[in-house]
Motif scaffolding. Sequence first.
Motif, PDB file in Angstrom:
ATOM      1  N   GLY A  69      -4.919  -5.285   0.293  1.00 24.83           N
ATOM      2  CA  GLY A  69      -4.775  -3.942   0.301  1.00 24.83           C
ATOM      3  C   GLY A  69      -3.754  -4.082   1.500  1.00 24.83           C
ATOM      4  N   TYR A  71       0.275  -1.652   2.448  1.00 22.16           N
ATOM      5  CA  TYR A  71       0.492  -0.110   3.145  1.00 22.16           C
ATOM      6  C   TYR A  71       1.353   0.132   1.392  1.00 22.16           C
ATOM      7  N   ARG A 118      -7.028   3.950   4.191  1.00 20.31           N
ATOM      8  CA  ARG A 118      -7.645   1.982   4.450  1.00 20.31           C
ATOM      9  C   ARG A 118      -8.873   1.880   4.614  1.00 20.31           C
ATOM     10  N   LEU A 130      -8.219  -6.101   3.705  1.00 26.17           N
ATOM     11  CA  LEU A 130      -6.573  -5.392   4.263  1.00 26.17           C
ATOM     12  C   LEU A 130      -5.475  -5.753   5.284  1.00 26.17           C
ATOM     13  N   ARG A 132      -1.961  -4.909   6.134  1.00 24.58           N
ATOM     14  CA  ARG A 132      -1.566  -3.461   6.011  1.00 24.58           C
ATOM     15  C   ARG A 132      -0.781  -3.291   7.227  1.00 24.58           C
ATOM     16  N   THR A 134      -1.815  -3.303  10.281  1.00 27.06           N
ATOM     17  CA  THR A 134      -3.383  -2.628  11.353  1.00 27.06           C
ATOM     18  C   THR A 134      -3.619  -3.409  12.738  1.00 27.06           C
TER      19      THR A 134
END
Length: 374
Positions: A69, A71, A118, A130, A132, A134
Amino acid sequence: MRASSRRVAAAAVVGLLAAGCASAGQIDPEGTAASEGLDATATDAVLVQATQDNNLLDVVVARGVLNCGVYGAAVAFSETQPDGSTTGFDADYCRALGIAILGDAEAVNFVPLTSAERFTALQSGDIDVLVRNTTWTQSRDTALGFDFAPVTFYDGQQIMARTSDGFTSDSTVADVAGATVCATAGTTTEKNIADAADAAGIEINLRTFEDLDIITDNFITGACDVMTTDGSGLVGRRARQQGDQEWAIFPSSPFSKEPLGPVYLPNQSEFGDVVNWTVYATIIFDEKGITSANVDDLARSGRLDTEAVRLLGGVGELQTRMGLRPDAFYDVVRQVGNYGEIYDRHLVPVGLSRAGTPNALWTEGGLIYAPPAR
């Protein structure tokens, strides 16, 4: 280059490191399992068994592709290109994981996700990991129950405004009193700017939108007086979209801590170890000056220390205990490079220098640090 071809090239170097063991087999990421002595039925059976055993590493290996995952619209971190490919710092860490687990940088399915999507995508299993932008926070670590990999980028929230409106790089949070401030809904940035305004004793008109593209468009047209997000996001947007305007980023010291890195589900220790040590390997290679350009020569030279030899798949290697090929991290550095190479390739061109920041190596005054590979 196919994974099998890369393994042949890698084997020669690993042999020079005196590993004395061959690379582990793997399922072809395009599903041509017959070339590895497995038919499709056997592959499906392995995938079903891995899923039932709830071992994510086995699931990814059996599937033959890593669902990562991202953006997709984060300048320099993950950007979906017109041809459908994904580039950037985060994207290269997805590729590094694809290489470590499957031996193939192309065995990655990039899944673009909004901030609102997400965590649901991770919880539902739509993605395996993920990567991204974060932020690692207490609530995400506990209440949401996610596990966080090592920090790959230390960020902090700042504000961006037009110099034509009287703002400069020396402006402060207090200077946005009464302004319409735009932030991404449902993220740490929304709460951070509200807290910062309270601390400064000012009132702002806070407007939130789903993603940074919408915020930037509104900022350009003047619907937002200022915009706020992680400093890296502001630097990237300024580099790409400033145009004829002149934008100032402030305050000079961010008003929040935003440690960013990969995120994965809890209770998946084998998969988590692979994510963690793939990041650590790139950092250790950076510390030692082992790059995509010189790794082969250094391996032949015999000048590598014992830690580097282990990490590259030589005597004492620990990758096979992790369910990987002995030379998994050799493949990573050879194909995507060390931490510094990944950083310099994507972040330096938009103005994100490492020097004097937490993203410098610990030996250079920064916070980028890895435990020993032993």
